[in-house]
Design a protein around this motif. Sequence first.
Motif, PDB file in Angstrom:
ATOM      1  N   ALA A   1       0.833  -1.205   0.000  1.00  0.00           N
ATOM      2  CA  ALA A   1       0.000   0.000   0.000  1.00  0.00           C
ATOM      3  C   ALA A   1       0.867   1.254   0.000  1.00  0.00           C
ATOM      4  O   ALA A   1       0.563   2.234  -0.703  1.00  0.00           O
ATOM      5  N   GLN A   2       1.948   1.234   0.769  1.00  0.00           N
ATOM      6  CA  GLN A   2       2.845   2.394   0.825  1.00  0.00           C
ATOM      7  C   GLN A   2       3.520   2.641  -0.526  1.00  0.00           C
ATOM      8  O   GLN A   2       3.637   3.785  -0.971  1.00  0.00           O
ATOM      9  N   LEU A   3       3.934   1.547  -1.188  1.00  0.00           N
ATOM     10  CA  LEU A   3       4.658   1.693  -2.450  1.00  0.00           C
ATOM     11  C   LEU A   3       3.739   1.972  -3.631  1.00  0.00           C
ATOM     12  O   LEU A   3       4.172   2.540  -4.630  1.00  0.00           O
ATOM     13  N   LYS A   4       2.487   1.570  -3.538  1.00  0.00           N
ATOM     14  CA  LYS A   4       1.549   1.802  -4.634  1.00  0.00           C
ATOM     15  C   LYS A   4       1.411   3.286  -4.926  1.00  0.00           C
ATOM     16  O   LYS A   4       1.346   3.714  -6.091  1.00  0.00           O
ATOM     17  N   GLY A   5       1.398   4.081  -3.882  1.00  0.00           N
ATOM     18  CA  GLY A   5       1.290   5.523  -4.079  1.00  0.00           C
ATOM     19  C   GLY A   5       2.503   6.113  -4.770  1.00  0.00           C
ATOM     20  O   GLY A   5       2.399   7.110  -5.486  1.00  0.00           O
ATOM     21  N   LEU A   6       3.662   5.501  -4.574  1.00  0.00           N
ATOM     22  CA  LEU A   6       4.902   5.992  -5.193  1.00  0.00           C
ATOM     23  C   LEU A   6       5.027   5.521  -6.636  1.00  0.00           C
ATOM     24  O   LEU A   6       5.380   6.304  -7.528  1.00  0.00           O
ATOM     25  N   LEU A   7       4.730   4.250  -6.889  1.00  0.00           N
ATOM     26  CA  LEU A   7       5.036   3.633  -8.174  1.00  0.00           C
ATOM     27  C   LEU A   7       3.845   3.503  -9.109  1.00  0.00           C
ATOM     28  O   LEU A   7       4.017   3.288 -10.309  1.00  0.00           O
ATOM     29  N   GLY A   8       2.631   3.597  -8.593  1.00  0.00           N
ATOM     30  CA  GLY A   8       1.448   3.459  -9.450  1.00  0.00           C
ATOM     31  C   GLY A   8       1.419   2.112 -10.126  1.00  0.00           C
ATOM     32  O   GLY A   8       1.571   1.066  -9.475  1.00  0.00           O
TER      33      GLY A   8
ATOM     34  N   LEU B   1      14.883 -25.600 -10.012  1.00  0.00           N
ATOM     35  CA  LEU B   1      14.389 -25.435  -8.656  1.00  0.00           C
ATOM     36  C   LEU B   1      12.931 -25.000  -8.629  1.00  0.00           C
ATOM     37  O   LEU B   1      12.451 -24.316  -9.533  1.00  0.00           O
ATOM     38  N   ALA B   2      12.244 -25.378  -7.562  1.00  0.00           N
ATOM     39  CA  ALA B   2      10.818 -25.084  -7.443  1.00  0.00           C
ATOM     40  C   ALA B   2      10.564 -23.586  -7.381  1.00  0.00           C
ATOM     41  O   ALA B   2      11.294 -22.849  -6.707  1.00  0.00           O
ATOM     42  N   PRO B   3       9.525 -23.097  -8.068  1.00  0.00           N
ATOM     43  CA  PRO B   3       9.214 -21.665  -8.035  1.00  0.00           C
ATOM     44  C   PRO B   3       8.536 -21.260  -6.718  1.00  0.00           C
ATOM     45  O   PRO B   3       7.941 -22.086  -6.032  1.00  0.00           O
ATOM     46  N   HIS B   4       8.665 -19.970  -6.386  1.00  0.00           N
ATOM     47  CA  HIS B   4       7.962 -19.369  -5.252  1.00  0.00           C
ATOM     48  C   HIS B   4       7.467 -18.000  -5.705  1.00  0.00           C
ATOM     49  O   HIS B   4       8.254 -17.211  -6.250  1.00  0.00           O
ATOM     50  N   LEU B   5       6.222 -17.721  -5.470  1.00  0.00           N
ATOM     51  CA  LEU B   5       5.654 -16.441  -5.913  1.00  0.00           C
ATOM     52  C   LEU B   5       6.050 -15.301  -4.985  1.00  0.00           C
ATOM     53  O   LEU B   5       5.947 -15.429  -3.758  1.00  0.00           O
ATOM     54  N   PRO B   6       6.470 -14.165  -5.552  1.00  0.00           N
ATOM     55  CA  PRO B   6       6.568 -12.957  -4.727  1.00  0.00           C
ATOM     56  C   PRO B   6       5.169 -12.426  -4.464  1.00  0.00           C
ATOM     57  O   PRO B   6       4.212 -12.783  -5.164  1.00  0.00           O
ATOM     58  N   ASP B   7       5.040 -11.575  -3.469  1.00  0.00           N
ATOM     59  CA  ASP B   7       3.739 -10.953  -3.195  1.00  0.00           C
ATOM     60  C   ASP B   7       3.446  -9.820  -4.165  1.00  0.00           C
ATOM     61  O   ASP B   7       2.279  -9.536  -4.450  1.00  0.00           O
ATOM     62  N   ALA B   8       4.504  -9.186  -4.664  1.00  0.00           N
ATOM     63  CA  ALA B   8       4.345  -8.109  -5.636  1.00  0.00           C
ATOM     64  C   ALA B   8       5.658  -7.929  -6.378  1.00  0.00           C
ATOM     65  O   ALA B   8       6.723  -8.359  -5.907  1.00  0.00           O
ATOM     66  N   VAL B   9       5.574  -7.313  -7.549  1.00  0.00           N
ATOM     67  CA  VAL B   9       6.756  -7.005  -8.346  1.00  0.00           C
ATOM     68  C   VAL B   9       6.784  -5.505  -8.583  1.00  0.00           C
ATOM     69  O   VAL B   9       5.757  -4.902  -8.937  1.00  0.00           O
ATOM     70  N   VAL B  10       7.948  -4.884  -8.367  1.00  0.00           N
ATOM     71  CA  VAL B  10       8.085  -3.446  -8.584  1.00  0.00           C
ATOM     72  C   VAL B  10       9.109  -3.192  -9.675  1.00  0.00           C
ATOM     73  O   VAL B  10      10.055  -3.961  -9.849  1.00  0.00           O
ATOM     74  N   PHE B  11       8.921  -2.085 -10.404  1.00  0.00           N
ATOM     75  CA  PHE B  11       9.779  -1.732 -11.528  1.00  0.00           C
ATOM     76  C   PHE B  11      10.294  -0.299 -11.346  1.00  0.00           C
ATOM     77  O   PHE B  11       9.791   0.638 -11.963  1.00  0.00           O
ATOM     78  N   PRO B  12      11.294  -0.097 -10.490  1.00  0.00           N
ATOM     79  CA  PRO B  12      11.820   1.260 -10.288  1.00  0.00           C
ATOM     80  C   PRO B  12      12.579   1.760 -11.507  1.00  0.00           C
ATOM     81  O   PRO B  12      13.062   0.957 -12.329  1.00  0.00           O
ATOM     82  N   ARG B  13      12.701   3.079 -11.596  1.00  0.00           N
ATOM     83  CA  ARG B  13      13.458   3.697 -12.680  1.00  0.00           C
ATOM     84  C   ARG B  13      14.664   4.483 -12.187  1.00  0.00           C
ATOM     85  O   ARG B  13      15.547   4.820 -12.981  1.00  0.00           O
ATOM     86  N   THR B  14      14.674   4.808 -10.914  1.00  0.00           N
ATOM     87  CA  THR B  14      15.738   5.655 -10.379  1.00  0.00           C
ATOM     88  C   THR B  14      16.252   5.070  -9.067  1.00  0.00           C
ATOM     89  O   THR B  14      15.593   4.252  -8.417  1.00  0.00           O
ATOM     90  N   GLU B  15      17.437   5.531  -8.691  1.00  0.00           N
ATOM     91  CA  GLU B  15      18.002   5.131  -7.401  1.00  0.00           C
ATOM     92  C   GLU B  15      17.104   5.579  -6.255  1.00  0.00           C
ATOM     93  O   GLU B  15      16.941   4.851  -5.269  1.00  0.00           O
ATOM     94  N   GLU B  16      16.512   6.763  -6.383  1.00  0.00           N
ATOM     95  CA  GLU B  16      15.643   7.270  -5.321  1.00  0.00           C
ATOM     96  C   GLU B  16      14.437   6.355  -5.114  1.00  0.00           C
ATOM     97  O   GLU B  16      13.998   6.120  -3.972  1.00  0.00           O
ATOM     98  N   GLU B  17      13.907   5.822  -6.211  1.00  0.00           N
ATOM     99  CA  GLU B  17      12.791   4.891  -6.068  1.00  0.00           C
ATOM    100  C   GLU B  17      13.238   3.589  -5.408  1.00  0.00           C
ATOM    101  O   GLU B  17      12.496   3.014  -4.594  1.00  0.00           O
ATOM    102  N   VAL B  18      14.431   3.122  -5.726  1.00  0.00           N
ATOM    103  CA  VAL B  18      14.954   1.929  -5.062  1.00  0.00           C
ATOM    104  C   VAL B  18      15.096   2.186  -3.571  1.00  0.00           C
ATOM    105  O   VAL B  18      14.739   1.335  -2.735  1.00  0.00           O
ATOM    106  N   GLN B  19      15.597   3.348  -3.221  1.00  0.00           N
ATOM    107  CA  GLN B  19      15.717   3.693  -1.804  1.00  0.00           C
ATOM    108  C   GLN B  19      14.354   3.653  -1.110  1.00  0.00           C
ATOM    109  O   GLN B  19      14.226   3.120   0.001  1.00  0.00           O
ATOM    110  N   ALA B  20      13.349   4.214  -1.753  1.00  0.00           N
ATOM    111  CA  ALA B  20      12.010   4.236  -1.155  1.00  0.00           C
ATOM    112  C   ALA B  20      11.462   2.819  -0.998  1.00  0.00           C
ATOM    113  O   ALA B  20      10.831   2.485   0.019  1.00  0.00           O
ATOM    114  N   ILE B  21      11.698   1.962  -2.001  1.00  0.00           N
ATOM    115  CA  ILE B  21      11.220   0.567  -1.939  1.00  0.00           C
ATOM    116  C   ILE B  21      11.892  -0.175  -0.793  1.00  0.00           C
ATOM    117  O   ILE B  21      11.236  -0.832   0.029  1.00  0.00           O
ATOM    118  N   VAL B  22      13.213  -0.071  -0.718  1.00  0.00           N
ATOM    119  CA  VAL B  22      13.944  -0.791   0.321  1.00  0.00           C
ATOM    120  C   VAL B  22      13.581  -0.245   1.705  1.00  0.00           C
ATOM    121  O   VAL B  22      13.399  -1.016   2.661  1.00  0.00           O
TER     122      VAL B  22
END
Length: 462
Positions: free
Chosen positions: A13-20, A40-61
């Motif tokens: 929910a927090q990241l949805k507002g940042l990344l749309g 190896l057996a697959p495991h699903l992530p809960d969500a996938v994000v596609f950042p474009r900038t270092e600042e967005e990576v910082q916000a995600i982490v």
Amino acid sequence: MDDLVTPVSKAIAQLKGLLGDRLVTSASVREHHSHDTSRLAPHLPDAVVFPRTEEEVQAIVSACAAHGVPVVPFGAGSSMEGHTIPIRGGISLDTREMNRIVEIRPEDLLAVVQPGVTRKQLNVDLRETGLMFSVDPGADASIGGMASTRGSGTTSVRYGTMRENVLALRVVTPDGEAIQTGSRARKSSSGYDLTHLFVGSEGTLGVITELTVRLHPIPEAISSAICSFPTVANAVEAVIEAVQYGIPVARVEFLDEVAIASTNNYSKLGLPVAPTLFFEFHGTEAWVKEQAQLVEEITKGHDAISFRWTADADERAKLWQARHDLYWATKAIIPGFELYTGDICVPISRLAESIVAARADIDASSLKGQIIGHVGDGNFHTAYLIDPNNPEHLKEADEMADRVVERALAVGGTASGEHGIGIAKLKFMRKEHGKAVDVMKRIKAALDPLGIMNPGKMGDAG
């Protein structure tokens, strides 16, 4: 209703507002990020994000750290040991939209790129400069992913692996801070070598957001040669002598007879079905001719069946495309079967015996398999064809792969020359590194005390 609110849902929910719409929870996208090219057996992530900038990576982490949610960096998805499988769920951080070439500095023989830039993309942009990015793992991997796994490939015998070709990094650490490691200088005696701590850390210590990489001049002339031998030992011993003689071959690839047969069928090469070496030589026209002649003389001393060399660009391109297509050529041997792959690296003096033993394992098994290798630096790969629905196939392949690694460790080699550790080879970390694993675990705990960065991988070894 409140009990349905989880740490993951809060982070999403927090990241949805940042990344749309660059935060995706659809089943198809999550499934794509649930696996790599391994068995190896697959495991699903809960969500996938596609950042474009270092600042967005910082916000995600930062958001994931605040809620204790795993973050799993994802490049091209071409890794082979389970590196990007999100075994504890969380957020898969896909760097494909961080694909900008920031700067090319021909005068300094370097380029600055975002992690989602692929090796082919960079080399297309470099054409007019007369320079090249040398590391060639075969797949069109992302450069960030190649650094994370300390990748290498066909040209590493001459130009080095990612370890030698990364000068500097920008990294977002697990607390959301961005740091710079290294510099544009060709060498340094300043501080801890943090660049090469992150190179090969497989996303367990932070997210690489920018890389400064070495470039090399495109050689004036290039020639290739194909040489067949009566036995595996003849072929490998010829390579060992060429390396010890000091001939600076740019590539030397080994393919056993099974690999040659599948390559012939898939790529229409028409080569003798025998253990074979593919060579490539770089330099001036006179020098590449001299290298080929020297290698030909060496191969004669090891009972070579044939030796053919060419400087024709189309012939060379066809040869190396066939080598890069070998994964698909092998899968085509038995439609519906999957490849169980592995790699190790040994001191070059122990290479022949290691390959011969691995080939004997395959011949004694019920499985079809092949051996190929970047044998100029002691690295080879095994591939076993298995029915993914047959547990006996998987058990037999596991046992053979383990024996290959055990033999490598026994002669002073390593459990992986270039594929990395991921999930599949964690069990060998203690045997290879001993008490050094405890130091690795302390580094992991110091940098990532919450354990959110690609958990269950390196840093969590027993």
